[in-house]
Enzyme design. Structure first.
Site, short mmCIF file in Angstrom:
data_model
loop_
_atom_site.label_atom_id
_atom_site.label_comp_id
_atom_site.label_asym_id
_atom_site.label_seq_id
_atom_site.Cartn_x
_atom_site.Cartn_y
_atom_site.Cartn_z
N SER A 168 -11.49 25.09 6.13
CA SER A 168 -11.82 26.39 5.97
C SER A 168 -10.74 27.38 6.55
CB SER A 168 -13.42 26.47 6.16
OG SER A 168 -13.89 27.79 5.97
N HIS A 374 -19.01 23.08 0.79
CA HIS A 374 -18.12 23.64 2.10
C HIS A 374 -18.30 22.99 3.08
CE1 HIS A 374 -15.20 26.66 3.07
NE2 HIS A 374 -15.99 26.89 4.12
#
Ligand SMILES: *[C@@H]1O[C@H](CO)[C@@H](O)[C@H](O)[C@H]1NC(C)=O
Length: 401
Positions: A168, A374
């Protein structure tokens, strides 16, 4: 937005009440202790940046299973995401987490911690309580912190190059560093981007719709109120709230899974709850509001570019009205991208844009499981087979050459 404003005091009151009845819930185990508890050797290193931030790096120098302390061990740097810290590479234990898998494959594993997170909350010149301490963004984490970590590791290990993996925001800072300071490309043997985040035109997460219009454009009142402050500090209150809501056996477990993960996630089919509960003990990890604001700016502008301070300050800083783009064509290091369909923050369409702009990208891997999201790159039960084994395999490939 109204609802949020009313909800906040309620949540705080609730957490206070819970805290009063159940003190000292948080038994935080720092990364190095956690590593040792699994039988591996661990070290903590202190890296001071040019602008005074004191960063803590943890290290698994070798694997006790291999007894390879005297063998050649290529260094790998792992860099966490927003609100996170080095614990994210450890929470699923030695059989699944990337840090241990790399150590067992013969690598010298370093875990970075960006300025502002729980392990890197000091500056030799600025007090933590001064707003100037929080006057940074992932632009500085990329161009200053990651650069300092790389130089330190190469010096310490006497290697010319290292492998890098980020999750990320840990991918954003890699892209920032290598496009802004292209001389660092030569120091990267290979780069591995998990859930890569650069473009935010299609994010499905509620956070974009909710906050984007408020702080995504420069100069607004919210923007001025929020700039240069600590965003979701790691403190007893926030942490107790998360821990009480999400701890094992908590009556709020399902609310936690839905609520806590709402922003980042679309579902939790793959989650390893034990791992998540371990992570919550040291999260949220502390970051500057500017990091969040900058991401929201990208979701409004649809560009991958520097922080937007408004026309006047942009002119002073950048010599132009709008902030300059990060030039991804400058990234020449061998880079592999691992992304997933169900990523509500940095989803497939935005990865398409990244791949199109990233002219030298070596591999665009899409995780072949539709529900993978994610956070699954950090806490999924199946992340070893779906992601981590691939990374170790790719890195082994570069070492075999
Ligand atoms: C889930 O996390 C726990 C806690 O770290 C770990 O012991 C276990 O091996 C993990 N399981 C999987 C399948 O990831």
């Amino acid at each position: 937005m109204r609802a949020l404003i009313y909800l906040l005091p309620l949540l705080l009151a609730l957490s206070q009440a819970l805290a009063d009845s159940k003190l000292n819930l948080r038994d935080m185990i720092p990364s190095d202790e956690r590593i040792r508890s699994h039988g591996y050797p661990a070290e903590a290193h202190r890296v001071v940046t040019d602008d005074g931030y004191v960063l803590k790096l943890f290290r698994i120098p070798y694997s006790h299973k291999l007894g390879n302390q005297n063998a050649r061990r290529p260094p790998v740097l792992l860099q966490h995401g927003l609100f996170s810290n080095s614990d994210c590479w450890l929470s699923s234990g030695p059989d699944n987490s990337l840090a241990y898998l790399l150590a067992d494959a013969g690598y010298d594993v370093w875990l970075g911690n960006a300025r502002g997170n729980i392990y890197s909350r000091a500056n030799e010149q600025i007090s933590l309580n001064h707003p100037r301490f929080w006057h940074f963004d992932w632009h500085e984490i990329g161009t200053i912190d990651i650069a300092a970590m790389i130089d330190y590791i190469l010096e310490e290990t006497q290697h010319e190059q290292l492998h890098y993996a980020g999750h990320s925001q840990g991918t954003t800072v890699y892209l920032v560093l290598l496009s802004e300071r292209p001389e660092y490309n030569a120091k990267i043997k290979s780069g591995h981007l998990l859930a890569p985040c650069a473009f935010f035109a299609h994010g499905r997460s509620a956070v974009f719709g909710l906050l984007g219009p408020l702080v995504g454009t420069p100069g607004g009142i919210w923007n001025q109120l929020l700039v240069d402050t600590e965003l979701i500090p790691y403190n007893n209150l926030v942490n107790r709230l998360a821990d009480n809501g999400c701890g094992s056996g908590s009556p709020y477990e399902s609310i936690c899974k839905n609520g806590f993960l709402m922003f980042a996630n679309g579902g939790y089919e793959n989650i390893n709850l034990t791992s998540m509960q371990l992570l919550i003990k040291t999260h949220p990890g502390g970051s500057s509001s500017n990091q969040g604001i900058h991401y929201l700016q990208l979701s409004t502008s649809h560009e991958f570019r520097q922080y937007d301070w408004g026309t006047k300050k942009n002119r002073d800083l950048y010599g132009q009205d709008l902030p300059p783009d990060y030039d991804l064509s400058k990234i020449t290091a061998k880079t592999h991208s691992y992304s997933s369909q169900n990523d509500a923050l940095c989803g497939p369409e935005d990865v398409d844009t990244l791949v199109a702009e990233f002219t030298h990208l070596a591999e665009d891997h899409r995780v072949p499981l539709e529900s993978f999201n994610h956070l699954d790159f950090i806490v999924a039960k199946n992340m070893k087979e779906l992601v981590n084994d691939l990374i170790v395999d790719r890195i082994n490939g570069y070492e075999a050459r």
